[in-house]
Design a protein around this motif. Sequence first.
Motif, short mmCIF file in Angstrom:
data_model
loop_
_atom_site.label_atom_id
_atom_site.label_comp_id
_atom_site.label_asym_id
_atom_site.label_seq_id
_atom_site.Cartn_x
_atom_site.Cartn_y
_atom_site.Cartn_z
N ARG A 1 0.84 -1.20 0.00
CA ARG A 1 0.00 0.00 0.00
C ARG A 1 0.87 1.25 0.00
O ARG A 1 1.78 1.38 0.81
CB ARG A 1 -0.91 -0.01 1.23
N LEU A 2 0.59 2.17 -0.93
CA LEU A 2 1.35 3.43 -1.01
C LEU A 2 0.54 4.62 -0.51
O LEU A 2 1.11 5.52 0.10
CB LEU A 2 1.77 3.69 -2.46
N ALA A 3 -0.76 4.65 -0.77
CA ALA A 3 -1.57 5.82 -0.38
C ALA A 3 -3.00 5.40 -0.11
O ALA A 3 -3.56 4.55 -0.81
CB ALA A 3 -1.53 6.89 -1.47
N THR A 4 -3.58 6.02 0.92
CA THR A 4 -5.00 5.84 1.20
C THR A 4 -5.82 6.98 0.59
O THR A 4 -7.03 7.03 0.76
CB THR A 4 -5.24 5.79 2.72
N VAL A 5 -5.15 7.91 -0.08
CA VAL A 5 -5.80 9.05 -0.73
C VAL A 5 -5.49 9.01 -2.22
O VAL A 5 -4.65 8.23 -2.68
CB VAL A 5 -5.31 10.39 -0.12
N CYS A 6 -6.17 9.85 -2.97
CA CYS A 6 -5.92 10.03 -4.41
C CYS A 6 -6.30 8.82 -5.23
O CYS A 6 -5.81 8.63 -6.36
CB CYS A 6 -4.48 10.42 -4.68
N GLY A 7 -7.16 7.95 -4.72
CA GLY A 7 -7.71 6.88 -5.53
C GLY A 7 -8.75 7.42 -6.49
O GLY A 7 -9.22 8.55 -6.37
N GLY A 8 -9.12 6.59 -7.46
CA GLY A 8 -10.11 7.06 -8.43
C GLY A 8 -10.81 5.91 -9.13
O GLY A 8 -10.16 4.95 -9.57
N THR A 9 -12.12 5.98 -9.21
CA THR A 9 -12.89 5.03 -9.99
C THR A 9 -12.69 5.38 -11.46
O THR A 9 -13.19 6.40 -11.93
CB THR A 9 -14.38 5.08 -9.62
N GLY B 1 8.73 11.66 -13.52
CA GLY B 1 10.11 11.56 -13.08
C GLY B 1 10.25 10.39 -12.14
O GLY B 1 9.26 9.71 -11.82
N PRO B 2 11.46 10.11 -11.65
CA PRO B 2 11.67 8.94 -10.79
C PRO B 2 10.79 8.91 -9.55
O PRO B 2 10.37 7.84 -9.12
CB PRO B 2 13.16 9.05 -10.42
N LEU B 3 10.52 10.08 -8.97
CA LEU B 3 9.67 10.16 -7.79
C LEU B 3 8.58 11.22 -7.99
O LEU B 3 8.16 11.89 -7.05
CB LEU B 3 10.50 10.50 -6.55
N ASP B 4 8.14 11.36 -9.21
CA ASP B 4 7.19 12.40 -9.59
C ASP B 4 6.13 11.78 -10.50
O ASP B 4 6.45 11.35 -11.61
CB ASP B 4 7.95 13.52 -10.31
N PHE B 5 4.90 11.69 -10.00
CA PHE B 5 3.83 11.19 -10.86
C PHE B 5 2.50 11.83 -10.49
O PHE B 5 2.34 12.42 -9.43
CB PHE B 5 3.75 9.66 -10.82
N TRP B 6 1.57 11.73 -11.42
CA TRP B 6 0.23 12.30 -11.29
C TRP B 6 -0.82 11.18 -11.31
O TRP B 6 -0.59 10.13 -11.92
CB TRP B 6 -0.06 13.25 -12.45
N THR B 7 -1.95 11.46 -10.68
CA THR B 7 -3.09 10.54 -10.79
C THR B 7 -4.34 11.32 -11.15
O THR B 7 -4.54 12.45 -10.69
CB THR B 7 -3.35 9.79 -9.47
N ILE B 8 -5.14 10.73 -12.02
CA ILE B 8 -6.53 11.17 -12.20
C ILE B 8 -7.33 10.48 -11.12
O ILE B 8 -7.34 9.25 -11.03
CB ILE B 8 -7.06 10.81 -13.59
N SER B 9 -7.98 11.26 -10.27
CA SER B 9 -8.60 10.73 -9.07
C SER B 9 -10.04 11.24 -8.94
O SER B 9 -10.46 12.16 -9.64
CB SER B 9 -7.80 11.13 -7.83
N ASP B 10 -10.75 10.63 -8.00
CA ASP B 10 -12.06 11.14 -7.64
C ASP B 10 -11.89 12.36 -6.76
O ASP B 10 -10.94 12.44 -5.97
CB ASP B 10 -12.87 10.08 -6.87
N LEU C 1 -21.29 16.86 -3.58
CA LEU C 1 -21.78 15.81 -4.46
C LEU C 1 -21.36 14.44 -3.96
O LEU C 1 -20.40 14.30 -3.20
CB LEU C 1 -21.23 16.03 -5.88
N ASP C 2 -22.09 13.40 -4.41
CA ASP C 2 -21.71 12.06 -4.00
C ASP C 2 -20.53 11.57 -4.81
O ASP C 2 -20.06 12.22 -5.74
CB ASP C 2 -22.91 11.10 -4.14
N ARG C 3 -20.03 10.41 -4.44
CA ARG C 3 -18.81 9.89 -5.04
C ARG C 3 -18.97 9.63 -6.53
O ARG C 3 -18.05 9.86 -7.32
CB ARG C 3 -18.40 8.60 -4.32
N GLN D 1 -16.38 11.26 -9.87
CA GLN D 1 -15.37 10.32 -10.38
C GLN D 1 -14.56 10.92 -11.53
O GLN D 1 -15.10 11.54 -12.44
CB GLN D 1 -16.04 9.03 -10.86
N ARG D 2 -13.22 10.76 -11.44
CA ARG D 2 -12.28 11.16 -12.50
C ARG D 2 -12.31 12.66 -12.77
O ARG D 2 -11.98 13.10 -13.86
CB ARG D 2 -12.56 10.40 -13.81
N ARG D 3 -12.62 13.45 -11.76
CA ARG D 3 -12.72 14.90 -11.97
C ARG D 3 -11.64 15.70 -11.23
O ARG D 3 -11.75 16.90 -11.12
CB ARG D 3 -14.10 15.40 -11.52
N SER D 4 -10.63 15.04 -10.72
CA SER D 4 -9.59 15.78 -10.02
C SER D 4 -8.23 15.15 -10.29
O SER D 4 -8.13 14.03 -10.80
CB SER D 4 -9.86 15.82 -8.51
#
Length: 574
Positions: free
Chosen positions: A74-82, A90-99, A107-109, A113-116
């Motif tokens: 497990r790396l993160a409990t945040v920034c997940g996304g349906t 970069g080596p330690l630099d990445f982005w996520t499309i998240s909820d 608004l509800d979940r 979805q996929r808006r942040s």
Amino acid sequence: MSRLLGLLAALALGAVCAAPATADEWHSEQPVPTGSSVPVAVGKVYDIKFWAPNRGALITADGLWAYDGTGWHRLATVCGGTGGRIAWAGPLDFWTISDQVVGQAGLDRGAAQRRSLCHIVNGQVVASYAEPIGTARSYLPMNAAACLAPDDCWFGGERLPGSVNTGAFHLHWNGNALQPFPSLTMHDAVPDPDRAVADYAVHQGALYESVSYAGNAIGNEPEDQPYLLHQVQDGDPPTFTSLFTTTPIDYGADDPAHLAGLQLSSDGAQLWAAAGALSARDGSGTPVNVLLLGPDGFAPLTLSDAGDALATGTRIAAIAAEPGTDDAWVAYVPAREINSDDPPARLVRVHADGTVDSTTTLPGAGDGIARKDQADRLACPAPGQCWMATADGWLFHLGGDLPRDDEPAMHRLITYRPSDNATIKLANDSIPDDDSGIAPPVFNEPPPLTSGPPAPTPKRARARKLITNLRRRVIHRTTLELTFTLTAKAHVQLLAKRRSKVVARTRKTTLAKGRHRLRLKLSVKHWPTKLDLRVTAYTRARGGDDTSSTPSHDPSVADDDPDAGEVTIASVRR
């Protein structure tokens, strides 16, 4: 350059691996907690991406997992996304499309979805980006993400509503700010077909984009051969050049709307694309199309498929080019199994000459586990090193363990996600105690402009006419975030000054008319006494050449430019 370094790392580690594995070497490799022998579920996997063979990440609705060469954790409990996506910069630099965080925008979940976006650097979420849903600046759901460099990332999504502009929703990160293309609030003539983005791939320094047809015809294209592929070209604004296949795409007896969006994959040497039926119900007559990029464009392969694995009506779930080979792995779902309740996962290896190997069905007999649903996601970071995730979130691995990646930032659990523009209740942005003895600074909005004295200087007046709606906040205790609206295209640079000395600055950049965001890292021990925004109206160089492509050496933003001006946006009060 960052992608090249990642590819070199992949090839270097691939050299210590076994030769490309055969299909029967795929095996179940689910995470097992320390001290336990029972695998744990990771949840449905929406994307798997690797910076190197022993450094990868996957995204689920509930967070992120990382791979270190010996297993997943497990790396993160945040920034997940349906439906989330991952893009390494970069080596330690990445982005996520998240909820968007539950509760944002009220608004509800499902609606969020996929808006942040989350930007993760050195083991922490350095920024979260979202806009309240239901406003003129709302982000649309995003389907694809890719980075060519740390200061050049793209995020593509659904079709715009057409109230201001048509085309697909895009966000571009230029190292300082996110900018939508086309604009969400002002008319913008960006040449982009009116179709949702399906996928991205970075290949040999260029960004390629596939789009979903879905019956959205555009002018000047053949009715039976819609434009489904683009190359994103640098510029201000950027352009989306339509790409053409060397021979027509085969839609069989079906309408082009029944072909799913092309899935893209590059191993640095070859760029593949593949798509099949959108669904069993309306795509039964749609053939599978597998394409390779050649010197003359994308060429559809003539498939030699003795086992009839990729038969008409088959749905393509994913494709992954395997480095060091001329092959790609394809995850597919036969038409008869698209709506099945208990299907196996099916993979085939496709060669550059169109030969299709026999099917690999997972789990295999040696795994000793029940079926785990259809194959859904694929990634191949090195020769003989590939990963597949099923629709049930079960992981299968081609290849063995690698040297362990001991980077602390990839083993530190991330539990904090900062607030963003969609957060209803903003977090406390108080300034930390200043050990240098200077009282903590307080940032203030500039006073509203009035028509009475004292009148601003001419330079300041010109700058103020270009800037409206200034907003600021301090995040992460030492990072200033400034949002503002440009009334016209301009060259912009944010300067932090301690008395007369500049102690921090953003790079000079050219921004289009519209809403923007800048961030600047500040030092507590060298805290600025003034923060100025240098704004210069956009001009063309003598001879008509556009100077915006080289903002860091742009003569129009020189210190002695008569049209340059500074707006004091914050100061320190004791």
